[in-house]
Design a protein around this motif. Structure first.
Motif, PDB file in Angstrom:
ATOM      1  N   THR A 166      35.273  23.731 -22.304  1.00 14.87           N
ATOM      2  CA  THR A 166      34.726  24.593 -21.254  1.00 14.87           C
ATOM      3  C   THR A 166      35.772  24.849 -20.171  1.00 14.87           C
ATOM      4  O   THR A 166      35.960  25.987 -19.730  1.00 14.87           O
ATOM      5  CB  THR A 166      33.453  23.965 -20.656  1.00 14.87           C
ATOM      6  N   CYS A 167      36.453  23.800 -19.750  1.00 13.09           N
ATOM      7  CA  CYS A 167      37.498  23.957 -18.727  1.00 13.09           C
ATOM      8  C   CYS A 167      38.641  24.823 -19.245  1.00 13.09           C
ATOM      9  O   CYS A 167      39.136  25.705 -18.520  1.00 13.09           O
ATOM     10  CB  CYS A 167      38.032  22.591 -18.303  1.00 13.09           C
ATOM     11  N   ILE A 168      39.052  24.596 -20.479  1.00 12.66           N
ATOM     12  CA  ILE A 168      40.138  25.377 -21.077  1.00 12.66           C
ATOM     13  C   ILE A 168      39.774  26.854 -21.097  1.00 12.66           C
ATOM     14  O   ILE A 168      40.584  27.715 -20.722  1.00 12.66           O
ATOM     15  CB  ILE A 168      40.445  24.862 -22.505  1.00 12.66           C
ATOM     16  N   LEU A 169      38.568  27.157 -21.518  1.00 13.72           N
ATOM     17  CA  LEU A 169      38.160  28.560 -21.611  1.00 13.72           C
ATOM     18  C   LEU A 169      38.025  29.205 -20.238  1.00 13.72           C
ATOM     19  O   LEU A 169      38.349  30.388 -20.069  1.00 13.72           O
ATOM     20  CB  LEU A 169      36.868  28.683 -22.419  1.00 13.72           C
ATOM     21  N   LYS A 170      37.584  28.442 -19.228  1.00 16.72           N
ATOM     22  CA  LYS A 170      37.536  28.982 -17.871  1.00 16.72           C
ATOM     23  C   LYS A 170      38.936  29.325 -17.381  1.00 16.72           C
ATOM     24  O   LYS A 170      39.152  30.369 -16.752  1.00 16.72           O
ATOM     25  CB  LYS A 170      36.880  27.988 -16.905  1.00 16.72           C
ATOM     26  N   ILE A 171      39.883  28.452 -17.667  1.00 17.26           N
ATOM     27  CA  ILE A 171      41.269  28.720 -17.269  1.00 17.26           C
ATOM     28  C   ILE A 171      41.785  29.954 -18.015  1.00 17.26           C
ATOM     29  O   ILE A 171      42.336  30.877 -17.405  1.00 17.26           O
ATOM     30  CB  ILE A 171      42.173  27.500 -17.543  1.00 17.26           C
ATOM     31  N   ALA A 172      41.604  29.979 -19.319  1.00 11.56           N
ATOM     32  CA  ALA A 172      42.094  31.103 -20.126  1.00 11.56           C
ATOM     33  C   ALA A 172      41.463  32.412 -19.678  1.00 11.56           C
ATOM     34  O   ALA A 172      42.145  33.439 -19.566  1.00 11.56           O
ATOM     35  CB  ALA A 172      41.805  30.852 -21.602  1.00 11.56           C
ATOM     36  N   ASN A 173      40.166  32.381 -19.396  1.00 13.58           N
ATOM     37  CA  ASN A 173      39.464  33.602 -19.008  1.00 13.58           C
ATOM     38  C   ASN A 173      39.761  34.046 -17.582  1.00 13.58           C
ATOM     39  O   ASN A 173      39.361  35.137 -17.180  1.00 13.58           O
ATOM     40  CB  ASN A 173      37.963  33.440 -19.227  1.00 13.58           C
ATOM     41  N   SER A 174      40.489  33.229 -16.840  1.00 12.28           N
ATOM     42  CA  SER A 174      40.916  33.650 -15.505  1.00 12.28           C
ATOM     43  C   SER A 174      42.120  34.591 -15.591  1.00 12.28           C
ATOM     44  O   SER A 174      42.492  35.201 -14.597  1.00 12.28           O
ATOM     45  CB  SER A 174      41.244  32.439 -14.626  1.00 12.28           C
ATOM     46  N   PHE A 175      42.699  34.712 -16.781  1.00 20.44           N
ATOM     47  CA  PHE A 175      43.805  35.632 -17.030  1.00 20.44           C
ATOM     48  C   PHE A 175      43.290  36.864 -17.771  1.00 20.44           C
ATOM     49  O   PHE A 175      42.324  36.777 -18.534  1.00 20.44           O
ATOM     50  CB  PHE A 175      44.877  34.966 -17.908  1.00 20.44           C
ATOM     51  N   ALA A 176      43.955  37.976 -17.593  1.00 26.51           N
ATOM     52  CA  ALA A 176      43.644  39.173 -18.378  1.00 26.51           C
ATOM     53  C   ALA A 176      43.937  38.874 -19.855  1.00 26.51           C
ATOM     54  O   ALA A 176      44.806  38.050 -20.171  1.00 26.51           O
ATOM     55  CB  ALA A 176      44.497  40.348 -17.907  1.00 26.51           C
ATOM     56  N   LEU A 177      43.228  39.542 -20.733  1.00 25.95           N
ATOM     57  CA  LEU A 177      43.395  39.300 -22.165  1.00 25.95           C
ATOM     58  C   LEU A 177      44.826  39.529 -22.642  1.00 25.95           C
ATOM     59  O   LEU A 177      45.293  38.846 -23.550  1.00 25.95           O
ATOM     60  CB  LEU A 177      42.432  40.170 -22.974  1.00 25.95           C
ATOM     61  N   ASP A 178      45.532  40.460 -22.024  1.00 19.97           N
ATOM     62  CA  ASP A 178      46.899  40.767 -22.454  1.00 19.97           C
ATOM     63  C   ASP A 178      47.962  40.003 -21.651  1.00 19.97           C
ATOM     64  O   ASP A 178      49.152  40.240 -21.824  1.00 19.97           O
ATOM     65  CB  ASP A 178      47.154  42.269 -22.386  1.00 19.97           C
TER      66      ASP A 178
END
Length: 149
Positions: A108-120
């Motif tokens: 969950t934490c990893i995905l929150k961090i990843a999703n704080s960036f634009a997909l590209d």
């Protein structure tokens, strides 16, 4: 942070005496600050050193300290690492339900961090490609494959 990386280097090299000494110094430094991020990372590091020394009682005590901090403060970077280490520890002691709960929290934490960036955003891809991150995310895929079979 230099103390953290020094201890990580000693731990990876297998020099447990130096790893423990460096981890103790990092924890002492972290506890002298009000920074929960550094404190959580220091306790997580102490957990990994204890695990490497087969001190499972000490590892449990240290990871409980780290998890208490990340549960109190929203510090995603330290949280995913603490929960990832807790996952490994609880797998090692055959507490699989607790292990999976911690793996899920790390994810969950990893995905929150990843999703704080634009997909590209290249940093997003770099983060998700890091070996410790992949290990946590890959385990979920394995469990889904086993459930489907």
């Amino acid at each position: 942070m230099a103390q953290l990386e020094l201890s990580n280097a000693w731990l990876l090299s297998g020099n447990m005496q130096n790893a423990r000494t460096a981890a103790d110094g990092f924890l002492e430094s972290a506890l002298s600050t009000a920074d929960p991020h550094l404190q959580a990372l220091a306790w997580e590091l102490k957990t990994r050193v204890a695990m490497a020394e087969d001190d499972l009682k000490g590892a449990r005590e240290c990871i409980q300290q780290a998890l208490a901090i990340v549960d109190k403060f929203e510090i995603l970077v330290a949280a995913w690492q603490a929960h990832g280490t807790a996952w490994q520890l609880y797998q090692q002691v055959k507490e699989h339900k607790t292990a999976e709960t911690n793996r899920e929290r790390a994810e969950t934490c990893i995905l929150k961090i990843a999703n704080s960036f634009a997909l590209d955003e290249p940093l997003r891809a770099t983060f998700l490609a890091a070996a410790p991150v992949r290990r946590i995310l890959r385990e979920k895929c394995r469990e889904q494959d086993h459930a489907a079979a």
